[in-house]
Motif scaffolding. Sequence first.
Motif, PDB file in Angstrom:
ATOM      1  N   VAL A 323       0.818  -1.218   0.000  1.00  0.00           N
ATOM      2  CA  VAL A 323       0.000   0.000   0.000  1.00  0.00           C
ATOM      3  C   VAL A 323       0.847   1.261   0.000  1.00  0.00           C
ATOM      4  O   VAL A 323       0.343   2.353   0.265  1.00  0.00           O
ATOM      5  CB  VAL A 323      -0.986   0.005   1.194  1.00  0.00           C
ATOM      6  CG1 VAL A 323      -1.984  -1.115   1.053  1.00  0.00           C
ATOM      7  CG2 VAL A 323      -0.249  -0.088   2.535  1.00  0.00           C
ATOM      8  N   THR A 324       2.139   1.124  -0.325  1.00  0.00           N
ATOM      9  CA  THR A 324       2.977   2.315  -0.456  1.00  0.00           C
ATOM     10  C   THR A 324       2.469   3.172  -1.608  1.00  0.00           C
ATOM     11  O   THR A 324       2.323   2.679  -2.727  1.00  0.00           O
ATOM     12  CB  THR A 324       4.437   1.913  -0.737  1.00  0.00           C
ATOM     13  OG1 THR A 324       4.897   1.014   0.275  1.00  0.00           O
ATOM     14  CG2 THR A 324       5.333   3.142  -0.778  1.00  0.00           C
ATOM     15  N   PRO A 325       2.176   4.468  -1.379  1.00  0.00           N
ATOM     16  CA  PRO A 325       1.728   5.326  -2.487  1.00  0.00           C
ATOM     17  C   PRO A 325       2.863   5.511  -3.502  1.00  0.00           C
ATOM     18  O   PRO A 325       4.032   5.418  -3.134  1.00  0.00           O
ATOM     19  CB  PRO A 325       1.394   6.653  -1.790  1.00  0.00           C
ATOM     20  CG  PRO A 325       1.197   6.281  -0.336  1.00  0.00           C
ATOM     21  CD  PRO A 325       2.147   5.150  -0.080  1.00  0.00           C
ATOM     22  N   PRO A 326       2.497   5.785  -4.787  1.00  0.00           N
ATOM     23  CA  PRO A 326       1.145   5.914  -5.363  1.00  0.00           C
ATOM     24  C   PRO A 326       0.581   4.565  -5.794  1.00  0.00           C
ATOM     25  O   PRO A 326       1.321   3.604  -5.972  1.00  0.00           O
ATOM     26  CB  PRO A 326       1.393   6.822  -6.569  1.00  0.00           C
ATOM     27  CG  PRO A 326       2.777   6.444  -7.023  1.00  0.00           C
ATOM     28  CD  PRO A 326       3.553   6.144  -5.762  1.00  0.00           C
ATOM     29  N   TRP A 327      -0.764   4.519  -5.970  1.00  0.00           N
ATOM     30  CA  TRP A 327      -1.436   3.300  -6.364  1.00  0.00           C
ATOM     31  C   TRP A 327      -1.787   3.326  -7.854  1.00  0.00           C
ATOM     32  O   TRP A 327      -1.674   4.355  -8.527  1.00  0.00           O
ATOM     33  CB  TRP A 327      -2.711   3.115  -5.533  1.00  0.00           C
ATOM     34  CG  TRP A 327      -2.449   2.967  -4.059  1.00  0.00           C
ATOM     35  CD1 TRP A 327      -1.242   2.746  -3.452  1.00  0.00           C
ATOM     36  CD2 TRP A 327      -3.421   3.025  -3.012  1.00  0.00           C
ATOM     37  NE1 TRP A 327      -1.399   2.666  -2.088  1.00  0.00           N
ATOM     38  CE2 TRP A 327      -2.729   2.830  -1.784  1.00  0.00           C
ATOM     39  CE3 TRP A 327      -4.791   3.218  -2.970  1.00  0.00           C
ATOM     40  CZ2 TRP A 327      -3.376   2.829  -0.544  1.00  0.00           C
ATOM     41  CZ3 TRP A 327      -5.446   3.208  -1.756  1.00  0.00           C
ATOM     42  CH2 TRP A 327      -4.746   3.015  -0.548  1.00  0.00           C
ATOM     43  N   ASN A 328      -2.227   2.189  -8.361  1.00  0.00           N
ATOM     44  CA  ASN A 328      -2.576   2.066  -9.781  1.00  0.00           C
ATOM     45  C   ASN A 328      -3.938   2.696 -10.078  1.00  0.00           C
ATOM     46  O   ASN A 328      -4.764   2.900  -9.175  1.00  0.00           O
ATOM     47  CB  ASN A 328      -2.596   0.597 -10.201  1.00  0.00           C
ATOM     48  CG  ASN A 328      -1.209  -0.033 -10.175  1.00  0.00           C
ATOM     49  OD1 ASN A 328      -0.205   0.661 -10.273  1.00  0.00           O
ATOM     50  ND2 ASN A 328      -1.159  -1.342 -10.045  1.00  0.00           N
ATOM     51  N   ARG A 329      -4.171   2.970 -11.367  1.00  0.00           N
ATOM     52  CA  ARG A 329      -5.460   3.509 -11.819  1.00  0.00           C
ATOM     53  C   ARG A 329      -5.974   2.682 -12.995  1.00  0.00           C
ATOM     54  O   ARG A 329      -5.201   2.191 -13.813  1.00  0.00           O
ATOM     55  CB  ARG A 329      -5.326   4.981 -12.233  1.00  0.00           C
ATOM     56  CG  ARG A 329      -4.836   5.893 -11.126  1.00  0.00           C
ATOM     57  CD  ARG A 329      -4.922   7.347 -11.526  1.00  0.00           C
ATOM     58  NE  ARG A 329      -4.309   8.219 -10.536  1.00  0.00           N
ATOM     59  CZ  ARG A 329      -4.422   9.543 -10.523  1.00  0.00           C
ATOM     60  NH1 ARG A 329      -5.136  10.143 -11.468  1.00  0.00           N
ATOM     61  NH2 ARG A 329      -3.831  10.267  -9.603  1.00  0.00           N
ATOM     62  N   LEU A 330      -7.305   2.573 -13.073  1.00  0.00           N
ATOM     63  CA  LEU A 330      -7.946   1.833 -14.158  1.00  0.00           C
ATOM     64  C   LEU A 330      -9.249   2.514 -14.525  1.00  0.00           C
ATOM     65  O   LEU A 330     -10.107   2.729 -13.666  1.00  0.00           O
ATOM     66  CB  LEU A 330      -8.226   0.382 -13.721  1.00  0.00           C
ATOM     67  CG  LEU A 330      -9.056  -0.479 -14.697  1.00  0.00           C
ATOM     68  CD1 LEU A 330      -8.238  -0.795 -15.952  1.00  0.00           C
ATOM     69  CD2 LEU A 330      -9.530  -1.763 -14.025  1.00  0.00           C
ATOM     70  N   ASP A 331      -9.414   2.860 -15.803  1.00  0.00           N
ATOM     71  CA  ASP A 331     -10.688   3.401 -16.291  1.00  0.00           C
ATOM     72  C   ASP A 331     -11.709   2.268 -16.376  1.00  0.00           C
ATOM     73  O   ASP A 331     -11.405   1.167 -16.851  1.00  0.00           O
ATOM     74  CB  ASP A 331     -10.481   4.030 -17.670  1.00  0.00           C
ATOM     75  CG  ASP A 331     -11.776   4.525 -18.268  1.00  0.00           C
ATOM     76  OD1 ASP A 331     -12.247   5.589 -17.859  1.00  0.00           O
ATOM     77  OD2 ASP A 331     -12.333   3.800 -19.130  1.00  0.00           O
TER      78      ASP A 331
END
Length: 517
Positions: A323-331
């Motif tokens: 959970v170390t930032p940053p995290w992934n993104r998904l549309d």
Amino acid sequence: MSTDNQNTKGNAAPEGQAYAEDVSEQRQIRREKLKALQEAGRNPFLQETWDVTAHSRDIKDNYVAMEDEEVSIAGRIMTKRVMGKASFFDIQDKQGRIQCYVKRDEIGTEEYKWFKTYDIGDIVGIRGIVFKTRTEEISVHVHELVLLTKSIQVLPDKWSGLKDPDLRYRERYVDLIMNEKVRDTFIKRAKIEHEIRRVLEEDYGFLEVTTPTLATIAGGGNARPFITHHNTLDIDMYLRIATELYLKRCIVGGLDRVYEMGKVFRNEGMDQRHNPEFTSMECYMAYGNLESVMDVVEQIVYKCQMAVNGTPIISYQGKEFDVTPPWNRLDMTDGVKQITGIDFHKIDSDEDARRAAIDYGMDPEAVKDWTRGKIIAEMFEDYCEDAPGLLDGRIPVFVTGHPVEVSPLAKRDPEDPRITRRFEVYINGWEVGNAFSELNDPIDQYERFAEQQRELDLGLDDEAHPMDRDFVNALEVGMPPTGGLGIGVDRLVMLLTDEPSIRDVILFPTMKPLTSE
């Protein structure tokens, strides 16, 4: 071994009359012991207090400094070994267990006689000297022993413990006594809730507020509410399904950063991740946006994990998540394409979207009135949320691009007005947070409420958001650009404590009442 006649099958009224009678007999023996104490002028229930100066773990951790010091401790007798003129017994306090050693010649023959009648589960106060036994076990040498509470019920024995899940949840007070891991889970839960508050208040300057639990409109989410009736006003009211709309009213009023952590209620199904009464944390920051709130949720989860486990790696049921930032993104639309192969970016009309959904295998009757956006959202929920590798990878995922149709309180995306500035955050394939760049256009908000109310009235969606004219009025007063976030605290606690069921992290989960014949 203990002198207590222990039951080896747990604490519940079980199947089989013989066992029920056995429990009753043991309880009767304890009642007779209590009566004897009371007749001798030693009623334990008249004790009001005990001056506790130390606890079990503190004594063990600081033995070098505390050796030969007098301490005053209190706790529940968990084991007892009577050996003629001397005895060993363990007591359990809020920190754990510690052994105690008592001699007849030191506390007196009369006091020792009474001590021999004490049972597993009785609560005692002790004054004595810290020392080590010949086997190097840190203990307390007792010179004063007082019975503070007589336990009438019989605890499960230390070997079989309390293992039946249904009984554990119904008799959580016994579960907490018998299972150290359970106690540790709820201690960690308290630390997690404290850390959430600390991050919000100290790192981001939020103010904690309290909003109504009863309301005339079940707003702020799409869920079935619990309905009650106010007799004086003669109106139906609802237990809140979310705190969102009242918190946004606070933003309108100039409290620029507010949050609330408390109970919300949804009259829906129960399973490993759902309880009808659960804890939610919602926060709203004026002049913030989706990216601002992403930073907040990353920091909350990361710092809670560090506070209770000391590492950014969550270990949950054999899997690990960093959970170390940053995290992934998904549309969301990209996610649907990845799993189903349907590219809704290239489908503009509702009719074409329905045809694509039906061709993929969705029920034609179900989708006949759905819009393109509704279909995307439903396909994501049905086919993507549980798809291996999409949302349950090592890194948490922010799912973005939610259609307007399923996001009645989120601001439209200026580059594509069919979708909103919203995200849901997933860890282990679970939704643990939901956030928006909040809709602050009162006209747009009114129109979305009106459409949701239409679906509600026509029976098209019994979880649609009802019209809330007062909230629209608040937006007409003017709400600044705002970022909002909601976190399911119970699910977060499950992940951070490695518990398989939401019932394992709620002290007293909702249970169907036992019926008696």
